[in-house]
Design an enzyme around this catalytic site. Sequence first.
Site, mmCIF file in Angstrom:
data_model
loop_
_atom_site.group_PDB
_atom_site.id
_atom_site.type_symbol
_atom_site.label_atom_id
_atom_site.label_comp_id
_atom_site.label_asym_id
_atom_site.label_seq_id
_atom_site.Cartn_x
_atom_site.Cartn_y
_atom_site.Cartn_z
ATOM 1 N N GLY A 48 0.967 -1.044 0.082
ATOM 2 C CA GLY A 48 -0.216 0.275 0.089
ATOM 3 C C GLY A 48 0.835 1.893 0.314
ATOM 4 O O GLY A 48 0.126 2.284 -0.509
ATOM 5 N N GLU A 102 3.804 3.350 6.076
ATOM 6 C CA GLU A 102 2.510 3.216 6.302
ATOM 7 C C GLU A 102 1.432 3.734 5.177
ATOM 8 O O GLU A 102 1.759 5.106 5.137
ATOM 9 C CB GLU A 102 2.145 2.734 7.526
ATOM 10 N N ASP A 103 1.021 3.093 4.289
ATOM 11 C CA ASP A 103 0.068 3.729 3.956
ATOM 12 C C ASP A 103 -1.650 4.250 4.921
ATOM 13 O O ASP A 103 -1.903 5.634 4.717
ATOM 14 C CB ASP A 103 -1.289 3.235 2.181
ATOM 15 N N ASP A 106 -4.968 1.470 10.822
ATOM 16 C CA ASP A 106 -6.151 1.261 11.512
ATOM 17 C C ASP A 106 -6.637 1.432 13.378
ATOM 18 O O ASP A 106 -6.919 2.121 13.330
ATOM 19 C CB ASP A 106 -7.054 0.557 10.310
ATOM 20 N N LYS A 134 -7.087 6.322 10.807
ATOM 21 C CA LYS A 134 -8.471 6.303 11.786
ATOM 22 C C LYS A 134 -7.798 6.186 13.426
ATOM 23 O O LYS A 134 -8.253 5.035 12.956
ATOM 24 C CB LYS A 134 -8.578 5.368 10.919
ATOM 25 N N PHE A 156 -13.775 2.759 4.208
ATOM 26 C CA PHE A 156 -12.791 2.238 3.518
ATOM 27 C C PHE A 156 -12.353 2.550 2.569
ATOM 28 O O PHE A 156 -13.259 3.679 1.827
ATOM 29 C CB PHE A 156 -13.726 0.949 2.971
ATOM 30 N N VAL A 157 -11.380 3.160 2.487
ATOM 31 C CA VAL A 157 -10.843 4.116 1.500
ATOM 32 C C VAL A 157 -9.852 3.428 0.181
ATOM 33 O O VAL A 157 -9.002 2.007 0.811
ATOM 34 C CB VAL A 157 -10.364 5.274 2.236
ATOM 35 N N ASP A 163 -5.791 -0.076 -2.336
ATOM 36 C CA ASP A 163 -6.491 -1.167 -2.790
ATOM 37 C C ASP A 163 -7.914 -1.547 -1.829
ATOM 38 O O ASP A 163 -7.866 -1.879 -0.648
ATOM 39 C CB ASP A 163 -6.200 -2.920 -2.413
ATOM 40 N N ARG A 169 -5.538 0.943 -7.072
ATOM 41 C CA ARG A 169 -4.382 0.834 -6.034
ATOM 42 C C ARG A 169 -3.685 2.317 -7.415
ATOM 43 O O ARG A 169 -3.199 3.161 -6.968
ATOM 44 C CB ARG A 169 -3.239 0.150 -6.291
HETATM 45 P P1 IMP Z 1 -4.654 -2.405 11.006
HETATM 46 O O1 IMP Z 1 -3.167 -3.528 11.569
HETATM 47 O O2 IMP Z 1 -6.131 -2.360 11.566
HETATM 48 O O3 IMP Z 1 -3.824 -0.677 11.490
HETATM 49 O O4 IMP Z 1 -3.980 -2.226 9.533
HETATM 50 C C1 IMP Z 1 -3.795 -1.580 8.306
HETATM 51 C C2 IMP Z 1 -3.274 -2.240 6.780
HETATM 52 O O5 IMP Z 1 -4.643 -2.111 6.690
HETATM 53 C C3 IMP Z 1 -3.888 -1.070 6.550
HETATM 54 O O6 IMP Z 1 -2.165 -0.868 5.948
HETATM 55 C C4 IMP Z 1 -4.008 -1.703 4.651
HETATM 56 O O7 IMP Z 1 -2.844 -2.575 4.328
HETATM 57 C C5 IMP Z 1 -4.994 -1.746 5.729
HETATM 58 N N1 IMP Z 1 -6.364 -1.061 5.744
HETATM 59 C C6 IMP Z 1 -6.589 -0.575 6.576
HETATM 60 N N2 IMP Z 1 -7.944 0.377 5.860
HETATM 61 C C7 IMP Z 1 -8.134 0.460 4.716
HETATM 62 C C8 IMP Z 1 -8.261 1.021 4.019
HETATM 63 O O8 IMP Z 1 -9.536 1.961 4.463
HETATM 64 N N3 IMP Z 1 -8.728 0.924 2.884
HETATM 65 C C9 IMP Z 1 -7.267 0.389 2.435
HETATM 66 N N4 IMP Z 1 -6.677 -0.344 3.246
HETATM 67 C C10 IMP Z 1 -6.958 -0.483 4.530
HETATM 68 MG MG MG Z 2 -0.396 -1.802 4.210
#
Ligand code: IMP
Ligand code: MG
Length: 179
Positions: A48, A102-103, A106, A134, A156-157, A163, A169
């Site tokens: 991402g 990081e992209d 979450d 977020k 969700f984006v 993606d 992407r």
């Molecule tokens: P986390 O471990 O819950 O913080 O998730 C992180 C990963 O989930 C990110 O690096 C993204 O690859 C993916 N992710 C979380 N939210 C989104 C979203 O809204 N769109 C796309 N990918 C997401």
């Molecule tokens: Mg990611």
Amino acid sequence: MMELAIDNKIFESFIDYELIEKRIRVLAIQINVDYENKTPMIIGVLNGSFIFMADLMKALEISCEVAFLKVSSYKDMQSTGEIKEEYVLNTNIENRDIILIEDIIDTGNTLDYLINKLKTKNPASIKVASLLLKPDALQKEIDEIAYVGFEIGNDFVVGYGLDYNGLGRNTKNIYRLKT
Ligand code: IMP
Ligand code: MG
């Protein structure tokens, strides 16, 4: 393009590239100042982050190196909480200043896992730059988060590297799921 369709899901325009570009310039200035006399190792979390990382790097004037690692935790639109390492970092980071790219953050589970893992390799410092965050979804307290492009709601984006099921992407703008 105002709307984007992926797998029968409709996404609407959310953050334009012009705004992303402006925000990246500000983040780059902060990083240029914070790492003025250092040579950080900039580590991209694939997949991402690749577009954000490329744009951010072009705005950096400091001396720096790059490396990548790949993890996955997302299935469909929900974080599974289970992190899979798909491509392991094979660079020595001992005594290096690390900037993890990081992209999106979450739940923070992926980042928390990665930071703890990197810390075992004794870097001099670790900071995180993420295009998106977020805050309402965040489940961990992560002090290393230093540079954030945009704080967004629990939508969700996709786009600009992010993606939905591997697709979407390759857009300049960021889109969000239409509800
Ligand atoms: P986390 O471990 O819950 O913080 O998730 C992180 C990963 O989930 C990110 O690096 C993204 O690859 C993916 N992710 C979380 N939210 C989104 C979203 O809204 N769109 C796309 N990918 C997401
Ligand atoms: Mg990611």
